[in-house]
Design an enzyme around this catalytic site. Sequence first.
Site, PDB file in Angstrom:
ATOM      1  CB  SER A   1       5.897  -1.985  11.799  1.00 25.13           C
ATOM      2  OG  SER A   1       5.475  -0.671  12.086  1.00 25.13           O
TER       3      SER A   1
ATOM      4  CD  GLU B   1      -3.049  -2.560   7.296  1.00 29.82           C
ATOM      5  OE1 GLU B   1      -1.956  -2.748   6.761  1.00 29.82           O
ATOM      6  OE2 GLU B   1      -3.723  -1.526   7.091  1.00 29.82           O
TER       7      GLU B   1
ATOM      8  CD  GLU C   1      -2.613   5.324   6.887  1.00 31.81           C
ATOM      9  OE1 GLU C   1      -2.597   5.391   5.653  1.00 31.81           O
ATOM     10  OE2 GLU C   1      -1.716   4.749   7.552  1.00 31.81           O
TER      11      GLU C   1
ATOM     12  N   GLY D   1       3.114   2.118  10.814  1.00 36.88           N
ATOM     13  CA  GLY D   1       4.073   3.220  10.658  1.00 36.88           C
ATOM     14  C   GLY D   1       4.799   3.569  11.941  1.00 36.88           C
TER      15      GLY D   1
ATOM     16  CG  ASN E   1      -1.712   1.229   1.411  1.00 34.48           C
ATOM     17  OD1 ASN E   1      -1.775   2.056   0.503  1.00 34.48           O
ATOM     18  ND2 ASN E   1      -2.348   1.390   2.563  1.00 34.48           N
TER      19      ASN E   1
ATOM     20  CG  HIS F   1      -5.487   1.755   5.379  1.00 32.61           C
ATOM     21  ND1 HIS F   1      -5.027   2.690   6.276  1.00 32.61           N
ATOM     22  CD2 HIS F   1      -4.465   0.872   5.193  1.00 32.61           C
ATOM     23  CE1 HIS F   1      -3.786   2.391   6.599  1.00 32.61           C
ATOM     24  NE2 HIS F   1      -3.420   1.294   5.960  1.00 32.61           N
TER      25      HIS F   1
ATOM     26  CE  LYS G   1       0.020   3.086   4.825  1.00 33.16           C
ATOM     27  NZ  LYS G   1       0.195   3.132   6.262  1.00 33.16           N
TER      28      LYS G   1
HETATM   29  P1  13P Z   1       3.485   0.231   7.633  1.00 33.48           P
HETATM   30  O1  13P Z   1       3.989  -1.036   7.011  1.00 33.48           O
HETATM   31  O2  13P Z   1       4.209   1.455   7.181  1.00 33.48           O
HETATM   32  O3  13P Z   1       3.399   0.112   9.133  1.00 33.48           O
HETATM   33  O4  13P Z   1       1.969   0.425   7.120  1.00 33.48           O
HETATM   34  C1  13P Z   1       1.079  -0.631   7.171  1.00 33.48           C
HETATM   35  C2  13P Z   1      -0.141  -0.248   6.434  1.00 33.48           C
HETATM   36  O5  13P Z   1      -0.868   0.640   6.845  1.00 33.48           O
HETATM   37  C3  13P Z   1      -0.433  -0.943   5.177  1.00 33.48           C
HETATM   38  O6  13P Z   1      -1.714  -0.669   4.731  1.00 33.48           O
END
Ligand code: 13P
Length: 252
Positions: free
Chosen positions: A215, A169, A99, A175, A9, A97, A11
Site C-alpha cells: 500500500s 512486504e 501471492e 492491497g 509489480n 511474492h 500483477k
Molecule cells: P499494493 O501496493 O497494491 O499494496 O501491492 C504491493 C505488492 O504486492 C507489490 O508487490
Amino acid sequence: MRTKIVAGNWKMNKTYKETKALVKELKKSIKDVALVNTRVVIAPTFVNLQKASKMTKKSVIEVASQNMHQADSGAFTGEISAEMLKGIYVDIVILGHSERREYFGETDELLALKVDAALKNNLEIIFCFGEVLEDRKSGNHFKVVESQIKNALFHLDSDAWSHITLAYEPVWAIGTGETASPDQAQEMHAFIRELVAERYLSDVSEEVSILYGGSVKPGNAEEIFSKADVDGGLIGGAALSVKDFMGIVKAI
Ligand code: 13P
C-alpha cells in the site's frame, strides 16, 4: 552507497494495448525526473514483457518478470524459464511474492531452487517475503521473516548478493490500504540487515537494497523512504497509474 529502487509489480493487470499505453506514458514522464542513484523497474505480465522490454530499450526504465520456473526447459506446461527471459532482454525477476506463495503453493525450498536458476542465468532477483497478520499479532513476524530469508537465500555465497534485492512486504499491508508505519518498516529492515550482516560480511549487508512493499502511495512514500534502512519500494496498485507511480518515483 546503496542503490535506491522503485519497482512496479503490475500483477495480472493490463492488456497488451494498455501495457503499451502505460509504458509510453511512463517513458515520457520519467524524462523530466532527475534520478540520482535510483533505478526504476516495471514488471508487466509474461505476455507483455517482450513489448515492454523493447519499448524501454533506450529508457532508464528497466523491465522485470513477476516469476519464472526453476528448470532450464522441459515438460512444464504453462511455465517460463530464466533463459527465455534473458532471450527477450529481461534481466530481473521477482521471486517469492506472497501471492505466489499463497495461491500457487511456492515454498521456501522451491524458491531456493528458483533463486539458483535465476543466478545461473545471470538474472537479478527482487526477493519478496513478509509475515501474515496472525504472525504480526502474535509477535512472530521477525521469526517468520528470518526463516523465509534463511531458507531461500543463505545457501548463497557473498558474491551472489550483488544480484539480490530484498523486498519486505507484510502480507497484511498488500492491497489493503493499510501500510506498515514507517517505524515498523524501519524496524524490520534494520533487523533484516543485521541478519544478513551476521551471516555475511558487513559489506554485503550494507550494500543490499531492501525495498518496502504494501500500500505504498504518493502520499505516504516520502515518509517511508526517509527511513535509514528503506531503500525504495515495491509498488502494486499505485504502479498501474502514471500519476501515482511517478509521484512515488519523485518521492524517492
Ligand atoms: P499494493 O501496493 O497494491 O499494496 O501491492 C504491493 C505488492 O504486492 C507489490 O508487490
